[in-house]
Scaffold this active site. Sequence first.
Site, short mmCIF file in Angstrom:
data_model
loop_
_atom_site.label_atom_id
_atom_site.label_comp_id
_atom_site.label_asym_id
_atom_site.label_seq_id
_atom_site.Cartn_x
_atom_site.Cartn_y
_atom_site.Cartn_z
N ASP A 286 0.83 -1.19 0.00
CA ASP A 286 0.00 0.00 0.00
C ASP A 286 0.87 1.27 0.00
O ASP A 286 2.07 1.22 0.31
CB ASP A 286 -0.97 0.00 1.19
CG ASP A 286 -0.26 -0.04 2.53
OD1 ASP A 286 -0.08 -1.13 3.07
OD2 ASP A 286 0.15 1.05 3.01
N THR A 287 0.27 2.37 -0.34
CA THR A 287 1.02 3.61 -0.56
C THR A 287 1.81 4.02 0.67
O THR A 287 2.95 4.51 0.55
CB THR A 287 0.06 4.73 -0.98
OG1 THR A 287 -0.72 4.28 -2.10
CG2 THR A 287 0.82 5.98 -1.37
#
Length: 341
Positions: free
Chosen positions: A206-207
Amino acid sequence: MRSSGGRNSRKPSGSDPRGAGGKRGAPQRGQGRPRPEERRYEKSGAPQGERPGGPGKGGRGRRGGTPARPARSREYDAQLEERARERHTGPQRKLPKTFGEPEGERLQKVLARAGMGSRRACEELIDQARVEVNGRIVTEQGLRVDPQTDEIRVDGLTVATQSYLFFALNKPVGVVSSMDDPEGRQNLGDYVDNRETRLFHVGRLDTETEGIILLTNHGELAHRLTHPRYGVKKTYLAAIQGPLPRDLGKQLKNGIRLDDGYAKADDFRVVQNTGKNYLVEVVLHEGRKHIVRRMLAEAGFPVDKLVRTRFGPIALGDQKSGWLRRLTNTEVGILMREVGL
Protein backbone atom coordinates in the site's frame (compact mmCIF):
# COMPACT_ATOMS: atom_id res chain seq x y z
CA MET A 1 96.61 47.83 -96.40
CA ARG A 2 94.26 45.18 -95.24
CA SER A 3 90.66 45.37 -96.18
CA SER A 4 87.84 45.84 -93.64
CA GLY A 5 86.73 42.24 -94.15
CA GLY A 6 89.96 40.82 -92.81
CA ARG A 7 90.43 38.05 -90.32
CA ASN A 8 90.59 40.29 -87.27
CA SER A 9 87.64 42.43 -88.14
CA ARG A 10 84.58 42.21 -85.86
CA LYS A 11 81.29 40.82 -87.11
CA PRO A 12 77.83 41.90 -85.97
CA SER A 13 76.51 39.94 -82.97
CA GLY A 14 73.34 39.01 -84.80
CA SER A 15 75.22 37.26 -87.57
CA ASP A 16 76.91 34.69 -85.31
CA PRO A 17 76.17 31.26 -86.87
CA ARG A 18 76.25 29.55 -83.46
CA GLY A 19 72.99 31.25 -82.46
CA ALA A 20 71.90 32.57 -79.11
CA GLY A 21 72.81 29.34 -77.30
CA GLY A 22 76.47 29.62 -78.12
CA LYS A 23 76.54 26.33 -80.10
CA ARG A 24 77.03 26.14 -83.77
CA GLY A 25 73.89 25.12 -85.64
CA ALA A 26 71.59 25.09 -82.52
CA PRO A 27 68.03 26.34 -83.05
CA GLN A 28 67.09 29.64 -81.46
CA ARG A 29 64.85 29.61 -78.39
CA GLY A 30 61.43 31.06 -78.59
CA GLN A 31 61.21 34.68 -77.70
CA GLY A 32 58.22 34.22 -75.23
CA ARG A 33 59.41 31.09 -73.38
CA PRO A 34 61.54 31.78 -70.26
CA ARG A 35 64.75 29.93 -69.58
CA PRO A 36 64.64 27.05 -67.02
CA GLU A 37 66.47 29.06 -64.41
CA GLU A 38 64.00 31.89 -64.86
CA ARG A 39 60.82 29.84 -64.45
CA ARG A 40 58.73 30.47 -61.31
CA TYR A 41 56.97 27.58 -59.53
CA GLU A 42 53.86 27.61 -57.40
CA LYS A 43 53.39 25.57 -54.20
CA SER A 44 51.95 22.68 -56.17
CA GLY A 45 55.31 22.22 -57.95
CA ALA A 46 54.00 23.07 -61.45
CA PRO A 47 55.39 25.99 -63.43
CA GLN A 48 53.31 29.13 -63.28
CA GLY A 49 50.93 29.37 -66.16
CA GLU A 50 50.75 25.58 -66.74
CA ARG A 51 48.20 23.05 -65.46
CA PRO A 52 49.39 20.53 -62.82
CA GLY A 53 48.74 17.69 -65.21
CA GLY A 54 50.83 19.26 -67.94
CA PRO A 55 49.84 19.94 -71.55
CA GLY A 56 48.39 17.46 -73.90
CA LYS A 57 45.46 15.07 -73.88
CA GLY A 58 44.82 12.89 -70.86
CA GLY A 59 46.35 15.42 -68.51
CA ARG A 60 49.87 13.93 -68.70
CA GLY A 61 52.90 16.23 -68.68
CA ARG A 62 56.07 15.82 -70.66
CA ARG A 63 57.73 13.92 -67.83
CA GLY A 64 54.94 11.40 -67.09
CA GLY A 65 52.81 13.37 -64.57
CA THR A 66 49.68 11.72 -63.04
CA PRO A 67 46.42 12.38 -64.84
CA ALA A 68 44.08 14.90 -63.23
CA ARG A 69 41.01 13.29 -61.52
CA PRO A 70 37.64 14.42 -62.72
CA ALA A 71 35.66 16.12 -59.94
CA ARG A 72 32.72 14.08 -58.51
CA SER A 73 29.41 15.74 -57.85
CA ARG A 74 27.97 16.04 -54.37
CA GLU A 75 24.93 14.04 -55.42
CA TYR A 76 27.13 11.10 -56.42
CA ASP A 77 29.02 11.24 -53.09
CA ALA A 78 25.71 11.29 -51.23
CA GLN A 79 24.56 8.18 -53.12
CA LEU A 80 27.77 6.34 -52.22
CA GLU A 81 27.39 7.22 -48.56
CA GLU A 82 23.75 6.11 -48.55
CA ARG A 83 24.66 2.72 -50.07
CA ALA A 84 27.40 2.19 -47.50
CA ARG A 85 24.99 3.01 -44.67
CA GLU A 86 22.40 0.56 -46.00
CA ARG A 87 24.97 -2.25 -46.05
CA HIS A 88 25.76 -1.78 -42.35
CA THR A 89 22.31 -0.88 -40.99
CA GLY A 90 20.16 -3.18 -43.09
CA PRO A 91 18.84 -6.56 -41.92
CA GLN A 92 21.50 -9.22 -41.66
CA ARG A 93 21.19 -12.14 -43.99
CA LYS A 94 20.74 -15.45 -42.28
CA LEU A 95 23.25 -17.72 -43.94
CA PRO A 96 22.36 -21.40 -44.34
CA LYS A 97 23.94 -23.74 -41.82
CA THR A 98 26.69 -26.02 -42.93
CA PHE A 99 25.54 -29.56 -43.57
CA GLY A 100 25.81 -31.57 -40.37
CA GLU A 101 26.39 -28.58 -38.05
CA PRO A 102 25.05 -29.41 -34.54
CA GLU A 103 22.14 -27.44 -33.13
CA GLY A 104 22.18 -25.28 -29.99
CA GLU A 105 24.92 -23.49 -28.08
CA ARG A 106 27.78 -24.78 -25.99
CA LEU A 107 26.79 -25.23 -22.38
CA GLN A 108 29.73 -23.24 -20.96
CA LYS A 109 28.86 -20.32 -23.25
CA VAL A 110 25.24 -20.32 -22.05
CA LEU A 111 26.34 -20.42 -18.40
CA ALA A 112 28.81 -17.57 -18.91
CA ARG A 113 26.15 -15.41 -20.56
CA ALA A 114 23.82 -16.09 -17.64
CA GLY A 115 26.42 -14.61 -15.29
CA MET A 116 27.83 -17.77 -13.74
CA GLY A 117 31.41 -16.64 -14.41
CA SER A 118 33.91 -16.72 -17.23
CA ARG A 119 33.86 -19.56 -19.75
CA ARG A 120 36.85 -21.12 -18.03
CA ALA A 121 35.06 -20.96 -14.66
CA CYS A 122 31.95 -22.52 -16.21
CA GLU A 123 34.05 -25.32 -17.66
CA GLU A 124 35.34 -26.01 -14.15
CA LEU A 125 31.75 -26.18 -12.89
CA ILE A 126 31.07 -28.86 -15.50
CA ASP A 127 34.25 -30.77 -14.57
CA GLN A 128 33.14 -30.72 -10.92
CA ALA A 129 29.78 -32.33 -11.86
CA ARG A 130 27.85 -29.34 -10.50
CA VAL A 131 25.82 -28.72 -13.67
CA GLU A 132 22.80 -30.68 -14.79
CA VAL A 133 20.68 -30.38 -17.94
CA ASN A 134 17.13 -31.70 -17.91
CA GLY A 135 17.84 -33.65 -14.72
CA ARG A 136 21.06 -35.28 -15.96
CA ILE A 137 24.47 -34.32 -14.55
CA VAL A 138 26.86 -33.17 -17.27
CA THR A 139 30.57 -33.98 -17.02
CA GLU A 140 31.77 -33.73 -20.63
CA GLN A 141 32.72 -30.43 -22.26
CA GLY A 142 31.14 -29.08 -25.42
CA LEU A 143 27.57 -30.26 -24.81
CA ARG A 144 25.16 -28.17 -26.89
CA VAL A 145 21.88 -27.04 -25.34
CA ASP A 146 18.88 -24.93 -26.24
CA PRO A 147 18.57 -22.20 -23.58
CA GLN A 148 14.92 -21.61 -24.51
CA THR A 149 13.74 -25.15 -23.80
CA ASP A 150 16.37 -27.02 -21.76
CA GLU A 151 16.33 -26.82 -17.97
CA ILE A 152 19.81 -25.99 -16.68
CA ARG A 153 20.73 -26.12 -13.01
CA VAL A 154 23.92 -25.36 -11.08
CA ASP A 155 24.20 -26.84 -7.59
CA GLY A 156 20.50 -27.69 -7.80
CA LEU A 157 19.41 -24.10 -8.55
CA THR A 158 17.82 -23.20 -11.87
CA VAL A 159 19.87 -20.85 -14.05
CA ALA A 160 17.86 -18.08 -15.71
CA THR A 161 19.35 -18.57 -19.19
CA GLN A 162 16.46 -16.94 -21.03
CA SER A 163 15.89 -13.21 -21.40
CA TYR A 164 14.28 -12.83 -17.96
CA LEU A 165 14.90 -9.89 -15.64
CA PHE A 166 14.57 -9.88 -11.85
CA PHE A 167 14.82 -6.76 -9.70
CA ALA A 168 14.25 -5.80 -6.08
CA LEU A 169 13.08 -2.26 -5.30
CA ASN A 170 12.96 -0.60 -1.90
CA LYS A 171 9.66 1.20 -2.42
CA PRO A 172 9.47 4.54 -0.63
CA VAL A 173 6.39 5.84 1.17
CA GLY A 174 3.97 7.61 -1.16
CA VAL A 175 4.73 5.46 -4.24
CA VAL A 176 1.76 3.66 -5.79
CA SER A 177 2.21 -0.09 -6.40
CA SER A 178 1.45 0.02 -10.12
CA MET A 179 3.51 0.43 -13.27
CA ASP A 180 1.41 3.41 -14.36
CA ASP A 181 -1.00 5.76 -12.62
CA PRO A 182 -3.74 7.67 -14.49
CA GLU A 183 -3.80 10.31 -11.74
CA GLY A 184 -0.15 11.15 -12.31
CA ARG A 185 1.09 9.95 -8.92
CA GLN A 186 4.57 8.52 -8.46
CA ASN A 187 4.51 4.79 -9.25
CA LEU A 188 6.80 1.80 -9.73
CA GLY A 189 7.05 2.43 -13.46
CA ASP A 190 9.00 5.62 -12.74
CA TYR A 191 11.92 3.49 -11.51
CA VAL A 192 12.10 1.21 -14.57
CA ASP A 193 10.91 3.42 -17.43
CA ASN A 194 14.26 3.09 -19.22
CA ARG A 195 14.02 -0.71 -19.54
CA GLU A 196 13.57 -2.16 -23.01
CA THR A 197 11.58 -5.14 -21.67
CA ARG A 198 8.24 -4.58 -19.96
CA LEU A 199 8.34 -5.44 -16.26
CA PHE A 200 5.53 -5.98 -13.78
CA HIS A 201 5.42 -6.05 -10.00
CA VAL A 202 5.05 -9.16 -7.85
CA GLY A 203 2.26 -8.45 -5.36
CA ARG A 204 1.56 -5.03 -3.88
CA LEU A 205 2.43 -2.70 -1.06
CA ASP A 206 0.00 0.00 0.00
CA THR A 207 1.02 3.61 -0.56
CA GLU A 208 1.96 4.26 3.08
CA THR A 209 4.03 1.07 3.41
CA GLU A 210 7.65 0.95 2.32
CA GLY A 211 10.00 -1.94 1.73
CA ILE A 212 10.96 -4.61 -0.74
CA ILE A 213 8.90 -5.34 -3.83
CA LEU A 214 9.99 -7.56 -6.71
CA LEU A 215 9.81 -6.65 -10.41
CA THR A 216 10.19 -9.17 -13.21
CA ASN A 217 9.05 -10.21 -16.69
CA HIS A 218 8.79 -13.90 -15.70
CA GLY A 219 5.05 -14.41 -15.60
CA GLU A 220 4.96 -17.93 -14.14
CA LEU A 221 7.36 -17.06 -11.32
CA ALA A 222 5.37 -13.94 -10.43
CA HIS A 223 2.15 -15.95 -10.35
CA ARG A 224 3.54 -18.61 -8.05
CA LEU A 225 5.16 -16.11 -5.69
CA THR A 226 1.80 -14.45 -5.03
CA HIS A 227 -0.46 -17.52 -5.03
CA PRO A 228 -1.40 -18.73 -1.49
CA ARG A 229 -0.93 -22.35 -2.60
CA TYR A 230 2.86 -21.97 -2.61
CA GLY A 231 2.95 -20.26 0.78
CA VAL A 232 5.75 -17.77 0.12
CA LYS A 233 6.23 -15.85 3.36
CA LYS A 234 6.59 -12.09 3.68
CA THR A 235 8.20 -10.43 6.70
CA TYR A 236 7.14 -7.02 8.06
CA LEU A 237 8.43 -4.68 10.77
CA ALA A 238 5.64 -2.65 12.43
CA ALA A 239 5.96 0.25 14.85
CA ILE A 240 3.12 0.22 17.40
CA GLN A 241 2.34 1.64 20.84
CA GLY A 242 2.28 -0.57 23.97
CA PRO A 243 2.09 -1.98 26.46
CA LEU A 244 1.59 -5.31 24.73
CA PRO A 245 -0.07 -8.35 26.27
CA ARG A 246 2.02 -11.48 26.46
CA ASP A 247 -0.42 -13.45 24.36
CA LEU A 248 -0.52 -11.04 21.43
CA GLY A 249 1.60 -13.35 19.31
CA LYS A 250 -0.64 -16.29 20.17
CA GLN A 251 -3.72 -14.29 19.14
CA LEU A 252 -2.20 -13.45 15.79
CA LYS A 253 -1.10 -17.03 15.14
CA ASN A 254 -4.50 -18.45 16.07
CA GLY A 255 -6.18 -15.99 13.74
CA ILE A 256 -7.79 -12.57 13.85
CA ARG A 257 -11.33 -12.22 12.56
CA LEU A 258 -11.61 -9.57 9.85
CA ASP A 259 -14.42 -8.40 7.59
CA ASP A 260 -13.30 -10.76 4.81
CA GLY A 261 -12.54 -13.77 7.04
CA TYR A 262 -9.87 -14.93 9.45
CA ALA A 263 -6.23 -13.97 8.96
CA LYS A 264 -3.39 -15.86 10.64
CA ALA A 265 0.24 -14.91 11.15
CA ASP A 266 2.95 -17.52 10.63
CA ASP A 267 5.25 -15.95 13.21
CA PHE A 268 5.42 -12.98 15.60
CA ARG A 269 8.11 -11.54 17.86
CA VAL A 270 9.07 -8.30 19.58
CA VAL A 271 12.23 -6.88 18.04
CA GLN A 272 12.70 -3.74 20.13
CA ASN A 273 11.01 -1.99 23.03
CA THR A 274 11.67 1.56 24.29
CA GLY A 275 9.08 2.63 26.82
CA LYS A 276 5.71 2.41 25.11
CA ASN A 277 7.27 2.22 21.64
CA TYR A 278 7.43 -1.30 20.24
CA LEU A 279 8.94 -2.64 17.05
CA VAL A 280 7.43 -6.02 16.22
CA GLU A 281 8.01 -8.50 13.41
CA VAL A 282 5.08 -10.19 11.69
CA VAL A 283 5.51 -13.05 9.21
CA LEU A 284 2.64 -14.31 7.06
CA HIS A 285 2.04 -15.81 3.64
CA GLU A 286 -1.28 -14.15 2.89
CA GLY A 287 -1.46 -11.25 0.51
CA ARG A 288 -4.77 -9.56 1.19
CA LYS A 289 -4.98 -5.78 1.08
CA HIS A 290 -3.59 -4.02 4.21
CA ILE A 291 -3.50 -7.41 5.92
CA VAL A 292 -0.88 -6.54 8.59
CA ARG A 293 -2.37 -3.16 9.44
CA ARG A 294 -5.86 -4.62 9.72
CA MET A 295 -4.76 -7.53 11.93
CA LEU A 296 -2.86 -5.36 14.41
CA ALA A 297 -5.59 -2.72 14.45
CA GLU A 298 -8.22 -5.39 15.15
CA ALA A 299 -6.07 -6.63 18.04
CA GLY A 300 -6.04 -3.07 19.45
CA PHE A 301 -2.64 -1.84 18.25
CA PRO A 302 -2.81 0.52 15.21
CA VAL A 303 0.34 0.65 13.13
CA ASP A 304 2.36 3.88 13.05
CA LYS A 305 4.89 2.70 10.46
CA LEU A 306 5.20 -0.48 8.40
CA VAL A 307 8.15 -1.82 6.39
CA ARG A 308 8.40 -5.08 4.45
CA THR A 309 11.89 -6.41 5.06
CA ARG A 310 11.77 -9.75 3.24
CA PHE A 311 9.93 -11.35 0.34
CA GLY A 312 10.44 -15.09 0.61
CA PRO A 313 14.20 -15.71 0.62
CA ILE A 314 15.03 -12.20 -0.68
CA ALA A 315 15.95 -9.79 2.11
CA LEU A 316 15.88 -6.00 1.93
CA GLY A 317 19.16 -5.70 3.82
CA ASP A 318 20.80 -2.29 3.74
CA GLN A 319 19.28 -1.32 0.39
CA LYS A 320 18.42 2.37 0.51
CA SER A 321 14.94 3.73 -0.07
CA GLY A 322 14.20 4.19 -3.78
CA TRP A 323 17.12 2.04 -4.91
CA LEU A 324 16.66 -0.67 -7.54
CA ARG A 325 19.02 -3.61 -7.72
CA ARG A 326 19.21 -6.68 -9.92
CA LEU A 327 18.90 -10.05 -8.22
CA THR A 328 21.87 -12.35 -8.37
CA ASN A 329 21.73 -15.72 -10.12
CA THR A 330 21.78 -17.44 -6.74
CA GLU A 331 18.83 -15.39 -5.50
CA VAL A 332 16.87 -16.15 -8.67
CA GLY A 333 17.62 -19.85 -8.32
CA ILE A 334 16.48 -19.87 -4.67
CA LEU A 335 13.28 -18.04 -5.62
CA MET A 336 12.51 -20.60 -8.31
CA ARG A 337 13.20 -23.48 -5.96
CA GLU A 338 10.86 -21.86 -3.44
CA VAL A 339 7.92 -22.24 -5.84
CA GLY A 340 8.97 -25.46 -7.56
CA LEU A 341 10.41 -24.08 -10.80
